[in-house]
Design a protein around this motif. Structure first.
Motif, short mmCIF file in Angstrom:
data_model
loop_
_atom_site.label_atom_id
_atom_site.label_comp_id
_atom_site.label_asym_id
_atom_site.label_seq_id
_atom_site.Cartn_x
_atom_site.Cartn_y
_atom_site.Cartn_z
N LEU A 1 2.79 3.44 12.51
CA LEU A 1 1.34 3.30 12.48
C LEU A 1 0.88 2.27 13.52
O LEU A 1 -0.09 2.52 14.25
CB LEU A 1 0.90 2.87 11.08
CG LEU A 1 -0.61 2.77 10.87
CD1 LEU A 1 -1.22 4.17 10.76
CD2 LEU A 1 -0.94 1.95 9.63
N THR A 2 1.55 1.14 13.56
CA THR A 2 1.17 0.09 14.51
C THR A 2 1.31 0.57 15.95
O THR A 2 0.45 0.30 16.80
CB THR A 2 2.02 -1.17 14.28
OG1 THR A 2 1.85 -1.61 12.93
CG2 THR A 2 1.62 -2.29 15.23
N ALA A 3 2.39 1.30 16.22
CA ALA A 3 2.58 1.84 17.57
C ALA A 3 1.47 2.82 17.93
O ALA A 3 0.96 2.83 19.06
CB ALA A 3 3.94 2.53 17.68
N GLU B 1 9.47 1.60 8.56
CA GLU B 1 9.36 2.54 9.68
C GLU B 1 7.96 3.14 9.76
O GLU B 1 7.41 3.31 10.86
CB GLU B 1 10.40 3.65 9.51
CG GLU B 1 11.83 3.18 9.75
CD GLU B 1 12.86 4.26 9.47
OE1 GLU B 1 14.02 4.09 9.86
OE2 GLU B 1 12.51 5.28 8.83
N VAL B 2 7.36 3.45 8.62
CA VAL B 2 6.00 4.00 8.62
C VAL B 2 5.02 2.99 9.18
O VAL B 2 4.15 3.32 10.00
CB VAL B 2 5.59 4.43 7.19
CG1 VAL B 2 4.10 4.74 7.13
CG2 VAL B 2 6.40 5.64 6.75
N ALA C 1 0.82 -1.21 0.00
CA ALA C 1 0.00 0.00 0.00
C ALA C 1 0.85 1.26 0.00
O ALA C 1 0.44 2.31 -0.51
CB ALA C 1 -0.92 0.00 1.22
N LEU C 2 2.07 1.15 0.55
CA LEU C 2 2.96 2.31 0.65
C LEU C 2 3.86 2.48 -0.57
O LEU C 2 4.64 3.44 -0.64
CB LEU C 2 3.82 2.20 1.91
CG LEU C 2 3.11 2.47 3.23
CD1 LEU C 2 3.94 1.98 4.41
CD2 LEU C 2 2.81 3.96 3.37
N ARG C 3 3.77 1.59 -1.53
CA ARG C 3 4.64 1.67 -2.70
C ARG C 3 4.52 3.00 -3.44
O ARG C 3 5.54 3.57 -3.88
CB ARG C 3 4.36 0.50 -3.64
CG ARG C 3 5.42 0.34 -4.74
CD ARG C 3 5.08 -0.78 -5.70
NE ARG C 3 4.99 -2.05 -5.02
CZ ARG C 3 3.90 -2.82 -5.00
NH1 ARG C 3 2.80 -2.41 -5.62
NH2 ARG C 3 3.90 -3.98 -4.39
N PRO C 4 3.30 3.56 -3.61
CA PRO C 4 3.21 4.82 -4.35
C PRO C 4 3.92 6.00 -3.70
O PRO C 4 4.10 7.04 -4.34
CB PRO C 4 1.69 5.07 -4.41
CG PRO C 4 1.06 3.73 -4.25
CD PRO C 4 1.96 3.01 -3.30
N THR C 5 4.31 5.88 -2.43
CA THR C 5 5.01 6.98 -1.77
C THR C 5 6.38 7.21 -2.35
O THR C 5 6.93 8.31 -2.21
CB THR C 5 5.16 6.71 -0.26
OG1 THR C 5 5.99 5.55 -0.07
CG2 THR C 5 3.80 6.50 0.40
N GLY C 6 6.97 6.18 -2.95
CA GLY C 6 8.34 6.29 -3.42
C GLY C 6 9.37 6.12 -2.33
O GLY C 6 10.58 6.19 -2.59
N LEU C 7 8.92 5.87 -1.11
CA LEU C 7 9.85 5.62 -0.01
C LEU C 7 10.58 4.31 -0.23
O LEU C 7 10.03 3.37 -0.83
CB LEU C 7 9.10 5.56 1.33
CG LEU C 7 8.42 6.85 1.80
CD1 LEU C 7 7.53 6.56 2.99
CD2 LEU C 7 9.46 7.91 2.15
#
Length: 237
Positions: free
Chosen positions: A163-165, A158-159, A145-151
């Motif tokens: 989020l889980t924390a 880490e994101v 789901a985070l792939r589009p961020t480019g991170l």
């Protein structure tokens, strides 16, 4: 000290735990499985909290002697690893839509519902856990789901951890608040205390915050506001 007379250990070995078959080390094959042991532990934790989960209690639930459990879970730490991954089998990450913020919020809502079903999870997650197969499957979906961020991969991990924390901390607060709300006397006392503090002249910022227009206070609305602030504020640099 080892739990219930368990042999001393030096921590959970993830290779031994997740990559090798769960077979007893010695003696005749018992009439129960690791799955049954973990399911019994989860049922105990759901009903009575993590404090109720001891090797002795779990053994009684599956009708076994305590020592026979150690072939499958040599200590409570290992049992907790197994419990976390067991309930993670309930999690499903939706297919990414391309809107990574919306997808990440959907992940968080899934986690919240999951932790509310298993209120012991936030406490169990405070210790470092080695992700098992069910946890990894959900993590894979969240990273996609985070792939589009480019991170890069490390930043996406880490994101997800952040989020889980957040979700675990919020659910811990939510369940504690629900316990107070269930006691009208305690809730009234807390309200009187905050009113007194706000009017003592020493806490002007708090007084201003408490006098601000109210917002919807349902658990869902509160979680959504907090989640929006967190996710909408995430950068991609």
């Amino acid at each position: 000290m080892p739990q219930d007379g368990a042999p001393a250990t030096t921590g959970v070995d993830p290779e031994r735990l997740w990559l090798r078959p769960a077979e007893p080390r010695r003696g005749r094959r018992p009439s129960f499985s690791r799955e049954a042991i973990v399911a019994a532990a989860v049922t105990l934790a759901d009903a009575e909290g993590l404090e109720a989960v001891t090797m002795r209690r779990v053994a009684a639930e599956v009708g076994a002697g305590v020592m026979s459990l150690y072939s499958y879970a040599p200590d409570k730490e290992t049992l907790l690893e197994l419990m976390v991954d067991h309930v993670s089998g309930e999690l499903t990450a939706a297919a990414p839509t391309g809107d990574w913020r919306a997808d990440l919020k959907a992940v968080a809502r899934t986690q919240r519902a999951h932790m509310l079903r298993h209120p012991w999870l936030p406490a169990a997650l405070t210790a470092r856990r080695t992700p098992g197969p069910n946890t990894l499957a959900f993590l894979e979906g969240a990273l996609a789901a985070l792939r589009p961020t480019g991170l890069d991969g490390a930043a996406r991990l880490e994101v997800f951890a952040q989020l889980t924390a957040f979700v675990a901390g919020h659910v811990g607060y939510e369940t504690a608040h629900a316990a107070v709300a269930g006691s009208p006397e305690r809730a009234a006392s807390e309200a009187r205390y905050l009113a007194a503090v706000a009017s003592d002249g020493h806490h002007p910022e708090l007084a201003g915050a408490l006098s601000a227009p109210g917002r919807p206070l349902s658990p869902e609305a509160t979680f959504t506001r907090f989640l929006d602030r967190l996710v909408d504020g995430l950068g991609t640099g």
